[in-house]
Enzyme design. Structure first.
Site, PDB file in Angstrom:
ATOM      1  N   HIS A  99      -1.866  -2.029 -11.453  1.00 42.05           N
ATOM      2  CA  HIS A  99      -2.920  -2.149 -10.443  1.00 42.05           C
ATOM      3  C   HIS A  99      -2.474  -2.786  -9.134  1.00 42.05           C
ATOM      4  O   HIS A  99      -2.904  -2.378  -8.063  1.00 42.05           O
ATOM      5  CB  HIS A  99      -4.045  -2.980 -11.056  1.00 42.05           C
TER       6      HIS A  99
ATOM      7  N   HIS B 101      -4.237  -4.123 -14.743  1.00 42.54           N
ATOM      8  CA  HIS B 101      -5.686  -4.380 -14.768  1.00 42.54           C
ATOM      9  C   HIS B 101      -6.224  -3.973 -16.132  1.00 42.54           C
ATOM     10  O   HIS B 101      -5.849  -2.931 -16.671  1.00 42.54           O
ATOM     11  CB  HIS B 101      -6.351  -3.559 -13.660  1.00 42.54           C
TER      12      HIS B 101
ATOM     13  N   ARG C 145      -6.913 -11.697 -15.599  1.00 43.54           N
ATOM     14  CA  ARG C 145      -6.537 -10.315 -15.934  1.00 43.54           C
ATOM     15  C   ARG C 145      -5.331 -10.233 -16.868  1.00 43.54           C
ATOM     16  O   ARG C 145      -5.288  -9.380 -17.758  1.00 43.54           O
ATOM     17  CB  ARG C 145      -6.226  -9.544 -14.654  1.00 43.54           C
TER      18      ARG C 145
ATOM     19  N   GLU D 269     -13.624  -4.662 -12.202  1.00 45.85           N
ATOM     20  CA  GLU D 269     -13.919  -5.897 -12.948  1.00 45.85           C
ATOM     21  C   GLU D 269     -15.383  -6.310 -12.743  1.00 45.85           C
ATOM     22  O   GLU D 269     -15.955  -7.055 -13.548  1.00 45.85           O
ATOM     23  CB  GLU D 269     -12.984  -7.006 -12.431  1.00 45.85           C
TER      24      GLU D 269
ATOM     25  N   LEU E 105      -9.540   3.196 -11.826  1.00 44.68           N
ATOM     26  CA  LEU E 105     -10.024   1.836 -12.092  1.00 44.68           C
ATOM     27  C   LEU E 105     -11.514   1.813 -12.408  1.00 44.68           C
ATOM     28  O   LEU E 105     -12.316   2.438 -11.721  1.00 44.68           O
ATOM     29  CB  LEU E 105      -9.782   0.960 -10.858  1.00 44.68           C
TER      30      LEU E 105
ATOM     31  N   GLN F  30       0.710  -6.700 -11.683  1.00 41.51           N
ATOM     32  CA  GLN F  30      -0.540  -6.864 -12.432  1.00 41.51           C
ATOM     33  C   GLN F  30      -0.987  -5.569 -13.117  1.00 41.51           C
ATOM     34  O   GLN F  30      -1.108  -4.530 -12.475  1.00 41.51           O
ATOM     35  CB  GLN F  30      -1.646  -7.313 -11.485  1.00 41.51           C
TER      36      GLN F  30
ATOM     37  N   ARG G  41      -2.878 -12.458 -10.007  1.00 41.11           N
ATOM     38  CA  ARG G  41      -3.929 -12.541  -8.984  1.00 41.11           C
ATOM     39  C   ARG G  41      -5.302 -12.536  -9.638  1.00 41.11           C
ATOM     40  O   ARG G  41      -5.557 -11.740 -10.543  1.00 41.11           O
ATOM     41  CB  ARG G  41      -3.831 -11.344  -8.042  1.00 41.11           C
TER      42      ARG G  41
ATOM     43  N   PHE H 279     -16.475 -13.091 -11.403  1.00 42.47           N
ATOM     44  CA  PHE H 279     -15.222 -12.360 -11.577  1.00 42.47           C
ATOM     45  C   PHE H 279     -14.307 -13.172 -12.485  1.00 42.47           C
ATOM     46  O   PHE H 279     -14.519 -14.377 -12.690  1.00 42.47           O
ATOM     47  CB  PHE H 279     -14.568 -12.096 -10.214  1.00 42.47           C
TER      48      PHE H 279
HETATM   49  C1  LIG Z   1      -8.982   0.831  -7.097  1.00 43.51           C
HETATM   50  C2  LIG Z   1      -8.765  -0.534  -6.505  1.00 43.51           C
HETATM   51  C3  LIG Z   1      -9.819  -1.435  -6.420  1.00 43.51           C
HETATM   52  C4  LIG Z   1      -9.616  -2.709  -5.885  1.00 43.51           C
HETATM   53  N1  LIG Z   1     -10.678  -3.579  -5.790  1.00 43.51           N
HETATM   54  C5  LIG Z   1     -10.486  -4.805  -5.246  1.00 43.51           C
HETATM   55  C6  LIG Z   1     -11.576  -5.713  -5.097  1.00 43.51           C
HETATM   56  O1  LIG Z   1     -12.722  -5.413  -5.439  1.00 43.51           O
HETATM   57  N2  LIG Z   1     -11.319  -6.932  -4.572  1.00 43.51           N
HETATM   58  C7  LIG Z   1     -10.072  -7.316  -4.165  1.00 43.51           C
HETATM   59  O2  LIG Z   1      -9.910  -8.432  -3.687  1.00 43.51           O
HETATM   60  N3  LIG Z   1      -9.026  -6.456  -4.264  1.00 43.51           N
HETATM   61  C8  LIG Z   1      -9.201  -5.219  -4.787  1.00 43.51           C
HETATM   62  N4  LIG Z   1      -8.143  -4.354  -4.884  1.00 43.51           N
HETATM   63  C9  LIG Z   1      -6.861  -4.708  -4.237  1.00 43.51           C
HETATM   64  C10 LIG Z   1      -6.994  -4.513  -2.730  1.00 43.51           C
HETATM   65  O3  LIG Z   1      -7.817  -3.421  -2.455  1.00 43.51           O
HETATM   66  C11 LIG Z   1      -5.640  -4.259  -2.048  1.00 43.51           C
HETATM   67  O4  LIG Z   1      -4.701  -5.189  -2.473  1.00 43.51           O
HETATM   68  C12 LIG Z   1      -5.810  -4.372  -0.529  1.00 43.51           C
HETATM   69  O5  LIG Z   1      -6.880  -3.581  -0.072  1.00 43.51           O
HETATM   70  C13 LIG Z   1      -4.524  -4.003   0.185  1.00 43.51           C
HETATM   71  O6  LIG Z   1      -4.796  -3.977   1.574  1.00 43.51           O
HETATM   72  P1  LIG Z   1      -3.616  -3.857   2.627  1.00 43.51           P
HETATM   73  O7  LIG Z   1      -4.258  -3.915   3.957  1.00 43.51           O
HETATM   74  O8  LIG Z   1      -2.556  -4.825   2.307  1.00 43.51           O
HETATM   75  O9  LIG Z   1      -2.997  -2.408   2.358  1.00 43.51           O
HETATM   76  P2  LIG Z   1      -3.646  -0.949   2.383  1.00 43.51           P
HETATM   77  O10 LIG Z   1      -5.113  -0.949   2.461  1.00 43.51           O
HETATM   78  O11 LIG Z   1      -2.999  -0.223   1.249  1.00 43.51           O
HETATM   79  O12 LIG Z   1      -3.136  -0.357   3.742  1.00 43.51           O
HETATM   80  C14 LIG Z   1      -1.800   0.006   3.967  1.00 43.51           C
HETATM   81  C15 LIG Z   1      -1.683   0.657   5.314  1.00 43.51           C
HETATM   82  O13 LIG Z   1      -0.321   0.866   5.631  1.00 43.51           O
HETATM   83  C16 LIG Z   1      -0.126   2.182   6.102  1.00 43.51           C
HETATM   84  N5  LIG Z   1       1.267   2.553   5.810  1.00 43.51           N
HETATM   85  C17 LIG Z   1       1.945   2.386   4.642  1.00 43.51           C
HETATM   86  N6  LIG Z   1       3.221   2.817   4.785  1.00 43.51           N
HETATM   87  C18 LIG Z   1       3.332   3.255   6.057  1.00 43.51           C
HETATM   88  C19 LIG Z   1       4.393   3.837   6.807  1.00 43.51           C
HETATM   89  N7  LIG Z   1       5.608   4.066   6.288  1.00 43.51           N
HETATM   90  N8  LIG Z   1       4.147   4.175   8.086  1.00 43.51           N
HETATM   91  C20 LIG Z   1       2.935   3.978   8.667  1.00 43.51           C
HETATM   92  N9  LIG Z   1       1.889   3.455   7.986  1.00 43.51           N
HETATM   93  C21 LIG Z   1       2.099   3.089   6.712  1.00 43.51           C
HETATM   94  C22 LIG Z   1      -1.174   2.992   5.369  1.00 43.51           C
HETATM   95  O14 LIG Z   1      -1.448   4.193   6.048  1.00 43.51           O
HETATM   96  C23 LIG Z   1      -2.351   2.026   5.415  1.00 43.51           C
HETATM   97  O15 LIG Z   1      -2.990   2.115   6.658  1.00 43.51           O
HETATM   98  C24 LIG Z   1      -8.333  -3.084  -5.430  1.00 43.51           C
HETATM   99  C25 LIG Z   1      -7.271  -2.183  -5.529  1.00 43.51           C
HETATM  100  C26 LIG Z   1      -7.474  -0.924  -6.063  1.00 43.51           C
HETATM  101  C27 LIG Z   1      -6.308  -0.001  -6.181  1.00 43.51           C
END
Ligand SMILES: Cc1cc2nc3c(=O)[nH]c(=O)nc-3n(C[C@H](O)[C@H](O)[C@H](O)COP(=O)(O)OP(=O)(O)OC[C@H]3O[C@@H](n4cnc5c(N)ncnc54)[C@H](O)[C@@H]3O)c2cc1C
Length: 562
Positions: free
Chosen positions: A340, A231, A275, A244, A241, A229, A375, A113
Site C-alpha cells: 500500500h 494494508h 496496520r 480503513e 483498497l 506497508q 505509518r 482510525f
Molecule cells: C487507495 C489509497 C487510499 C489512500 N487513502 C489514504 C487516506 O485516507 N489517508 C491518508 O492519509 N493517506 C491515504 N493514502 C496514502 C496517500 O494517498 C498518499 O501517500 C499521498 O496521497 C501521496 O501524495 P503525494 O503528493 O506524495 O504523491 P501523489 O499524489 O502520488 O502525486 C505524485 C505526483 O508526481 C507526479 N510525477 C511522478 N513521477 C513523475 C515524473 N517522472 N515526471 C513528472 N511528474 C511525475 C505525478 O503525476 C503526480 O502528480 C492512500 C493511498 C492509496 C493508494
C-alpha cells in the site's frame, strides 16, 4: 529555457501544497506532472486526514500514537512538528473550501482510525483525497501570473551544477516527445511513492518511484527503505483498497471459521490496531489454515448500519460491487494484506531539504521520517500537506537570496540519445510489462508481511537479473506523440532501482520492527537496531549502506502492544 524560482516535480497533494505555499510567499513557480494534476494518485485517498482538533484531544497524544505506530523508528522532532501544525492545516483546508463531514450538531465530524487513541480522522465521505486535491487545484489558479503548470510533462533526470547543487530537471513533453531543460533556484520533488514495484498493490499505474530513483541516481540519501506497508484490507487479485474507514466505522475481521480473530492479537484495539499488527494477524490466520483457501479472510461491513455505510463509505460499496461482485452492506467481503505505501524515501529534514543542496522532497517520495517503521492510517495526507507547505515556504525564501543558475544544456543530448536507443531497440527481448510483472511478483513473494534472509537474497538476485535484462526490453511504439511505451521503459528502470534499495535495506535490518518482520529475527532489538538505515548510490554498482540516529525528544521506546 523555462526558468523559475521554484520547480516542483509532482502535482499531488504534496506538490500542490508546496506550490501554493511558494506562490503565496511571492516566488515564481513551475509545477510539473506526468498526468493531469487532479489525476495524481492523491485522488485515491479515501478515509481521511488526522488532526488533534477536538478540545479533548491533544497534539501530544497524536504525536505519541504516531511514535508508537512507527515502532519508535520515527524521528520525534519531525513528528512533533507534524502533529502540532495539523489542526491549523485542517482549518486552513476548511477555510479554502474543503467540505469536511460535519456531525448533526454542526461540528466537524471524525472517525476512528487504526493505532489512534482518539477519533481524530477528518473526512469527506470516502473521497477525502479527491476533495482536497480539487480545492488546491482551484486555489493554484488564482496564482496564474506567477505559477506555470506543465501538465503531462515527464521528468527524466535531475540536473546539478559543478558544485553538486540541484539546478533543475530535464522533462519530456508527452504530447510531442520533445525534451526541455527547466532551470530553477530550488527543486522540490513531490513525485509520490513506488507501489508499482510490487504486484498487487493499491497504488495506481503512475506510482513508479520516479523521484526516489532520480534523487538516488544523483547521490541523495534514501532512508527507511525497508519499511513497506501492507494494508490489511485489499481485494485479492486486483489489490484494490477497502479503506480503513470501514473498520473505523465498526467493521469486523473474521476468519473462515467466523472467529473475530483480532481478539487474540490486539485485545484492546481489535481491528483498529496499527496496520502492521493487523496485517500480520491476518497473514498468520491465512498461513495457519484458518483463512479461506484463496488466501483471504473476511471483512464484515454489515456490522456498520447500512444507512451509514451508504452515506460515509459509498466508494467502497461501489468497489465491492464492481470488482468483487459483493454487496458489502449485506454480506462480508474477502480481503487480504496488500502492498500500500512506502514509509521510506528521499531523506529530508523537517523543511524538506535533502542531502543534495537545492533539492527538496515532500510527500510519499520523501522520508522525514514521521512514519518510521509503520505509518498510521490518515497520517499520510497530513504528511504531504505539512511538509509540502514547509518545503514550499523554505524553497521560496531560499530563492530570494540567490541569482538564477545557468544550467548546461549538454545533458539533454545524453537523455535524447538514451530515449532514441529505447525507441530503436531490436525486437525480440521480453516486453517491459513482462519484466515489470516478474519484479512485482518477486517483491510480493519475498519482501511482504513476513521476510527472511533466504527469501530476501533470492529476491535480490532476481532484481539484479532483471536490471540486466531491462535495457534490452523491446517496445512497440516508435512514435513521439504520447509514447507511453517509452515512458514505461524509463519507469521500469526507476522501479528496479527502488526495489533493489528496499531489498538491501531489508537484508541489512536484522530484527523485526514495524512493517519489517523477519521470521529469522522475530524480536525488536533496540540495542543494535534503533537507528535508520540510509542507502546511497555514490557511483557504486551496488547500493551503499550507512546508518543515522533516530531522534528521540520525549518518548523512550517501550514494548508495543494494542
Ligand atoms: C487507495 C489509497 C487510499 C489512500 N487513502 C489514504 C487516506 O485516507 N489517508 C491518508 O492519509 N493517506 C491515504 N493514502 C496514502 C496517500 O494517498 C498518499 O501517500 C499521498 O496521497 C501521496 O501524495 P503525494 O503528493 O506524495 O504523491 P501523489 O499524489 O502520488 O502525486 C505524485 C505526483 O508526481 C507526479 N510525477 C511522478 N513521477 C513523475 C515524473 N517522472 N515526471 C513528472 N511528474 C511525475 C505525478 O503525476 C503526480 O502528480 C492512500 C493511498 C492509496 C493508494
Amino acid at each position: 529555457m523555462p526558468s523559475h524560482d521554484v520547480l516542483i516535480i509532482g502535482a499531488g497533494l504534496a506538490g500542490q501544497r508546496a506550490a501554493l505555499a511558494a506562490a503565496n510567499a511571492g516566488a515564481s513557480v513551475a509545477i510539473i506532472s506526468k498526468v493531469h494534476p487532479v489525476r495524481s494518485h492523491s485522488v485515491a485517498a479515501a478515509g481521511g486526514i488526522n488532526a488533534a482538533l477536538n478540545p479533548e484531544d491533544s497534539w501530544e497524544s497524536h504525536a505519541f500514537d504516531t511514535v508508537k505506530g512507527s515502532d519508535y523508528l520515527g524521528d520525534q522532532d519531525a513528528i512533533e512538528i507534524m502533529c502540532r501544525e495539523a489542526p491549523d492545516e485542517l482549518l486552513y483546508l476548511e477555510h479554502i473550501g474543503v467540505t469536511f463531514h460535519r456531525s448533526p450538531d454542526g461540528h466537524l465530524g471524525t472517525r476512528a482510525f487504526g493505532g489512534a487513541s482518539a477519533a481524530r480522522t477528518y473526512y469527506v465521505a470516502d473521497i477525502t483525497g479527491q476533495a482536497i486535491l480539487h480545492v488546491l487545484y482551484e486555489q493554484l489558479m488564482k496564482h496564474h501570473e506567477q505559477l506555470d503548470r506543465y501538465e503531462e510533462w515527464f521528468t527524466t533526470d535531475l540536473l546539478q551544477d559543478e558544485e553538486g547543487r540541484c539546478t533543475g530537471a530535464i522533462c519530456r513533453n508527452l504530447r510531442d516527445g520533445h525534451l526541455e531543460v527547466f532551470n530553477a533556484k530550488a527543486v522540490i520533488l513531490a513525485s509520490g511513492g513506488a507501489g508499482q514495484a510490487f504486484k498487487p498493490t493499491t497504488n495506481g499505474l503512475i506510482v513508479t518511484g520516479d523521484g526516489i530513483a532520480q534523487a538516488y541516481r544523483i547521490g541523495a540519501k534514501l532512508m527507511d527503505m525497508e519499511m513497506v506497508q501492507y494494508h490489511p484490507t485489499t481485494l485479492a487479485g486486483n489489490g484494490f483498497l477497502i479503506t480503513e474507514g470501514a473498520r473505523g466505522e465498526g467493521a469486523w475481521l473474521l476468519n473462515a471459521g467466523g472467529e473475530r480473530f483480532m481478539e487474540r492479537y490486539a485485545p484492546n484495539k481489535m481491528e483498529l490496531a496499527s496496520r502492521d499488527v493487523v496485517s500480520r494477524a491476518e497473514q498468520t490466520e491465512i498461513n495457519e489454515g484458518r483463512g479461506f483457501p484463496d488466501g483471504t479472510v473476511f471483512l464484515d461491513v454489515t456490522k456498520v448500519p447500512r444507512k451509514r455505510t451508504l452515506e460515509a463509505l459509498r466508494e467502497i460499496v461501489n468497489i465491492g460491487r464492481d470488482f468483487a461482485g459483493v454487496d458489502i452492506t449485506r454480506e462480508p467481503i474477502k480481503i487480504r494484506p496488500g502492498m500500500h505505501y512506502i514509509m521510506g524515501g528521499v531523506k529530508t529534514d523537517s523543511d524538506g531539504l535533502t542531502t543534495i543542496p537545492g533539492l527538496y522532497a515532500a510527500g510519499e517520495v520523501a522520508c522525514v521520517s514521521v512514519h518510521g517503521g509503520n505509518r498510521l492510517g490518515a497520517n499520510s495526507l497530513l504528511d504531504t500537506l505539512i511538509f509540502g507547505r514547509r518545503s514550499g515556504e523554505h524553497a521560496a525564501a531560499q530563492a530570494k537570496t540567490m541569482p538564477m543558475p545557468t544550467t548546461a544544456q549538454s545533458k539533454v543530448a545524453d537523455v535524447q540519445r538514451s530515449i532514441d536507443a529505447i525507441i530503436h531497440r531490436e525486437p525480440g527481448g521480453r516486453r517491459v510489462s513482462a519484466i515489470k510483472d516478474e519484479l512485482g511478483t518477486t517483491m510480493n513473494q519475498y519482501c511482504a508481511v513476513f521476510r527472511d534472509a533466504e527469501g530476501l537474497a533470492t529476491g535480490y538476485e532476481i532484481v539484479r537479473r532483471l536490471k540486466e535484462e531491462a535495457p534490452k526490453a523491446s517496445i512497440d511504439d516508435h512514435g513521439t506523440v504520447f509514447n507511453q511505451d517509452v515512458i514505461g521503459a524509463i519507469e521500469l528502470g526507476y522501479m528496479l532501482d527502488v526495489a533493489e534499495t528496499i531489498l538491501v535495506a531489508a537484508m541489512e535490518r536484522k530484527e523485526s520492527r514495524g512493517a519489517q518482520y523477519r521470521t529469522d529475527f522475530p524480536a525488536r532489538n533496540d540495542d543494535e537496531w534503533l537507528k535508520h538505515i540510509d542507502i546511497s548510490a555514490n557511483g557504486a554498482d551496488e547500493p551503499k549502506v550507512d546508518y543515522s540516529p533516530v531522534t528521540i525528544t520525549r518518548w523512550e521506546p517501550q514494548e508495543r502492544t494494542y
